[in-house]
Structures are given as structure tokens and as C-alpha cells.
Design a protein around this motif. Structure first.
Motif, PDB file in Angstrom:
ATOM      1  N   TYR A  88      -1.330   6.281  -1.459  1.00 21.28           N
ATOM      2  CA  TYR A  88      -0.084   5.561  -1.219  1.00 21.28           C
ATOM      3  C   TYR A  88       1.056   6.473  -0.780  1.00 21.28           C
ATOM      4  O   TYR A  88       1.885   6.106   0.049  1.00 21.28           O
ATOM      5  N   GLN A 122      -0.529   0.535   0.327  1.00 20.39           N
ATOM      6  CA  GLN A 122       0.304  -0.298  -0.533  1.00 20.39           C
ATOM      7  C   GLN A 122       0.801  -1.503   0.269  1.00 20.39           C
ATOM      8  O   GLN A 122       1.111  -1.401   1.462  1.00 20.39           O
ATOM      9  N   ARG A 123       0.882  -2.658  -0.378  1.00 18.35           N
ATOM     10  CA  ARG A 123       1.199  -3.889   0.333  1.00 18.35           C
ATOM     11  C   ARG A 123       2.526  -3.800   1.087  1.00 18.35           C
ATOM     12  O   ARG A 123       2.631  -4.257   2.236  1.00 18.35           O
ATOM     13  N   GLU A 124       3.552  -3.213   0.472  1.00 17.49           N
ATOM     14  CA  GLU A 124       4.845  -3.087   1.137  1.00 17.49           C
ATOM     15  C   GLU A 124       4.747  -2.208   2.377  1.00 17.49           C
ATOM     16  O   GLU A 124       5.412  -2.458   3.391  1.00 17.49           O
ATOM     17  N   VAL A 125       3.923  -1.166   2.303  1.00 18.95           N
ATOM     18  CA  VAL A 125       3.719  -0.290   3.456  1.00 18.95           C
ATOM     19  C   VAL A 125       2.989  -1.044   4.565  1.00 18.95           C
ATOM     20  O   VAL A 125       3.306  -0.905   5.756  1.00 18.95           O
ATOM     21  N   ASP A 164       3.182  -4.188   5.149  1.00 19.07           N
ATOM     22  CA  ASP A 164       4.171  -5.079   5.768  1.00 19.07           C
ATOM     23  C   ASP A 164       5.015  -4.325   6.788  1.00 19.07           C
ATOM     24  O   ASP A 164       5.301  -4.838   7.883  1.00 19.07           O
ATOM     25  N   ARG A 165       5.414  -3.106   6.455  1.00 21.06           N
ATOM     26  CA  ARG A 165       6.267  -2.331   7.362  1.00 21.06           C
ATOM     27  C   ARG A 165       5.504  -1.888   8.615  1.00 21.06           C
ATOM     28  O   ARG A 165       6.036  -1.926   9.728  1.00 21.06           O
ATOM     29  N   THR A 187      11.439  -6.296   7.369  1.00 21.57           N
ATOM     30  CA  THR A 187      10.623  -5.126   7.063  1.00 21.57           C
ATOM     31  C   THR A 187      10.420  -4.201   8.267  1.00 21.57           C
ATOM     32  O   THR A 187       9.816  -3.140   8.150  1.00 21.57           O
ATOM     33  N   ARG A 237      -1.626  -7.359  10.155  1.00 12.88           N
ATOM     34  CA  ARG A 237      -2.084  -7.474   8.778  1.00 12.88           C
ATOM     35  C   ARG A 237      -3.492  -8.036   8.771  1.00 12.88           C
ATOM     36  O   ARG A 237      -3.805  -8.966   9.516  1.00 12.88           O
ATOM     37  N   ARG A 243      -5.166  -8.991   2.002  1.00 13.31           N
ATOM     38  CA  ARG A 243      -4.625  -8.447   0.763  1.00 13.31           C
ATOM     39  C   ARG A 243      -5.763  -7.948  -0.103  1.00 13.31           C
ATOM     40  O   ARG A 243      -6.879  -8.486  -0.082  1.00 13.31           O
ATOM     41  N   VAL A 272       0.738  -2.127  -8.115  1.00 15.02           N
ATOM     42  CA  VAL A 272       1.108  -2.865  -6.913  1.00 15.02           C
ATOM     43  C   VAL A 272      -0.138  -3.397  -6.216  1.00 15.02           C
ATOM     44  O   VAL A 272      -1.250  -2.888  -6.422  1.00 15.02           O
TER      45      VAL A 272
END
Length: 347
Positions: free
Chosen positions: A132, A157-160, A162-163, A172, A188, A191, A203
Motif C-alpha cells: 500500500y 488500497q481502495r482509495e488509491v 479510486d485515484r 478523486t 476499476r 473490490r 481498509v
């Protein structure tokens, strides 16, 4: 697929870690996948062919490696941990002997590998469960250093995730989004829940797939990335203000933006990578054409020129007027009339 590797389950992962004396550390971002269905899903989503040469960063105990080997022509496993790197060939030989010859382990820092490390076969795909804490730098570094990479699938990581896959105009969208878009089209791809890892992270994870494309025509990558960094350093400001430091002044930034066909009051989060490249190109032209460096002569060169001047006789002073001996000398400091005062200089 050829061969039937024995994939690692939760008990296998913990047993191997115990045997090797491995305790997952946050410093290296170690979270080992222990779910066979998850690694099968990753390999299927990566859409590998027998001709693909895969780079896997951070293979760890070998969960994903075992699933990759039957699907690809060759797998380079890049592992920074010397214990894990040393143990991986034995794990593969035991659990996937039919395809063990397709594996090459490189005990390296992924941020330091380059094309020379893959002299036997140029990598065509990146498939990895990335740590991560270094996910974005690793992806960008490998795409820059390995032009042979054509596609990939990474778990981050999910937030990464998204970016990386964000489009212009979204909340994002930012530096990772634009820089990845320089190299590839990202999307994407699903998940991944925390329960498939050991130890269990706090996370969710996400899959990001990408396919390489050509960068903006005629654009300079370093110059474009400098504009991207400047634009998002002050995300809430208009580009005219955010790029003032990069351009040298807000007025210059405005001229450059107009020349690039970009509205000066827009914000970086609305621009495509092509528009950032256009700004960089306009900036390079503006600086070269509108502000050429002034020629200078160094003092040493001036002295050198003086040494080569022809000798000139010093002219004789004008004859002295004997009638002026007894005249009072004029002192300009005593003159107080307005007409004689020196003008005040405006700063």
C-alpha cells in the motif's frame, strides 16, 4: 492453462511464515493473500496469454505467483525481502513443479529496477498485489522504465484505486490520475475485501486494470509532470494562480494558458492529460521565444579586451586661464534654486 499448481490457503500461509520466521511488517506493507479464489480472479481479470512476460512486485510467500505461472510464458518476481526472495523458488518447485522453470526471482527494490534487469525477456504485463505504501510510485516507475509493458492489473488500497482510475472533474482526480493517464487508460476492475489477507488490513482493496497507449504527441513528460505537480499543489486555486510560481508570475501563467487553449480561471481537476501537455508545451515556447537570455560579458573578458586596445597617448590638459586664478570657485551645493536641484528619482 498448463499444470495444476497447489495454491496457498490460510493454513499454508501461516505455516510458511512461521517456518521462515516472517512477521508481516507495516514498513514493507506486507499483507499476504491467503484465498485461492481471489488469486484465480486476479489472474483471470488480467487477461494474460501464453506469450505474456509478467512482472510481479512483492510476491511475498507466493500466493499469486503460483496462480500466474500456468497463465504466462514467464514470471519475474521482484521481492525486496531477502528471506522471502530466497524461499520462493522452493515453494514453486514443491507446489508447481510443471511450470517452475518459468520463474525468475529478482531480489531487488522495485523502485530501482530497469530494462537491464530483464535482459532475457522484456516484460509485457504487470500483475501484482502492491504494498500500500509504495503502490503509485511503483506503477509509475515501471511504466516509465519498461516501455515494453503493454497492460496490467494491480491490487492496491481502495482509495488509491479510486485515484488511479479517476476521470477529470471527479473529486478523486489528481496527480496519480493524470500521471497514469500519460502512459495508459485505467479502469476499476473490482473490490477485494480485507478478509482475504493475513494480517487483516483496516481498509478495503481494489483492482485497477490498465492498457498502455501513446503519450500526447510531441509532449515532454518531465515538463508536463511539472505542470501537473504545480496545478494540484494548490488544488482549490484557479490555474492562473496555481501556476504563477511555475510560470514566474500570474500574468505570464495567464498568457501561457491562453496560448494552450485553456481557460485561466479553470482548475487542474478539470483538465485532461492532453491539456496539461499543451500547457507545458506553451510554457516552453513562451520562455524560449518571449524571454531570451540577455548576452553578458564577464568582467574577466572585459579586462582581456582592454589589454588588447592599441596604446593611445594621454591628451595634454587644456591651457590654464590665468585670469581665472582669483575668481571665486562655483560650488553647486550652495545653489538652492529649484531649477538647479537634482530631480527626485522615483523608485
Amino acid at each position: 492453462m498448463s499444470g495444476s499448481p497447489s495454491l496457498l490457503g490460510p493454513a499454508d500461509v501461516r505455516r510458511l511464515a512461521t517456518e521462515l520466521g516472517i512477521r508481516p511488517t507495516k514498513t514493507l506493507g506486507q499483507n499476504f493473500v491467503h484465498d485461492p479464489n481471489t488469486v484465480r480472479r486476479i489472474v483471470a481479470t488480467a487477461e494474460l496469454t501464453p506469450d505474456d512476460v509478467v512482472v510481479e512486485v512483492g510476491p511475498g510467500l507466493g500466493s499469486l505467483t503460483l496462480a500466474l505461472l500456468p497463465a504466462a510464458g514467464h514470471v519475474y518476481a521482484v521481492e525486496i525481502d531477502p528471506i522471502l526472495a530466497g524461499a520462493l523458488p522452493a515453494t514453486v518447485a514443491t507446489r508447481a513443479s510443471a511450470v517452475a522453470d518459468r520463474l525468475t526471482v529478482l531480489q531487488r527494490d522495485a523502485m530501482r529496477v530497469g530494462a537491464a534487469d530483464f535482459a532475457d525477456a522484456a516484460p509485457t504485463a504487470l500483475v501484482a498485489n502492491l504494498p500500500y505504501n509504495v503502490a503509485v510510485p511503483v506503477v509509475l516507475h515501471l511504466l516509465a522504465e519498461l516501455p515494453s509493458l503493454r497492460h496490467g492489473l494491480v491490487m492496491v488500497q481502495r482509495e488509491v484505486a479510486d485515484r488511479l482510475a479517476a476521470a477529470p472533474g471527479s473529486k478523486t482526480y489528481g496527480i496519480p490520475s493524470v500521471k497514469l493517464a500519460w502512459y495508459a487508460k485505467a479502469r476499476r476492475a473490482g473490490r477485494v475485501p480485507p478478509s482475504v489477507f493475513w494480517p487483516v488490513p483496516n481498509v478495503d482493496s481494489g483492482l485497477v486494470a490498465f492498457g498502455r497507449h501513446d503519450p500526447p504527441a510531441g509532449a515532454d513528460r518531465a515538463a508536463t509532470f511539472a505542470v501537473v505537480d504545480a496545478a494540484f499543489a494548490q488544488r482549490r486555486k484557479t490555474l492562473r494562480a496555481a501556476l504563477a510560481g511555475w510560470a514566474g508570475a500570474a500574468a505570464v501563467a495567464t498568457d501561457i494558458l491562453v496560448a494552450a487553449g485553456v481557460d485561466p480561471v479553470s482548475r487542474g481537476e478539470t483538465l485532461t492529460v492532453d491539456e496539461f501537455a499543451a500547457i507545458a508545451a506553451a510554457g516552453m515556447t513562451r520562455r524560449v521565444v518571449a524571454s531570451p537570455p540577455e548576452p553578458t560579458i564577464r568582467p574577466r573578458a572585459v579586462r582581456s579586451l582592454k589589454r588588447h586596445e592599441p596604446h593611445m597617448a594621454t591628451p595634454a590638459p587644456p591651457p590654464r586661464d590665468s585670469t581665472a586664478d582669483d575668481r571665486p570657485q562655483h560650488d553647486p551645493r550652495r545653489n538652492t534654486t529649484d531649477a538647479a536641484r537634482p530631480e527626485k528619482m522615483e523608485g
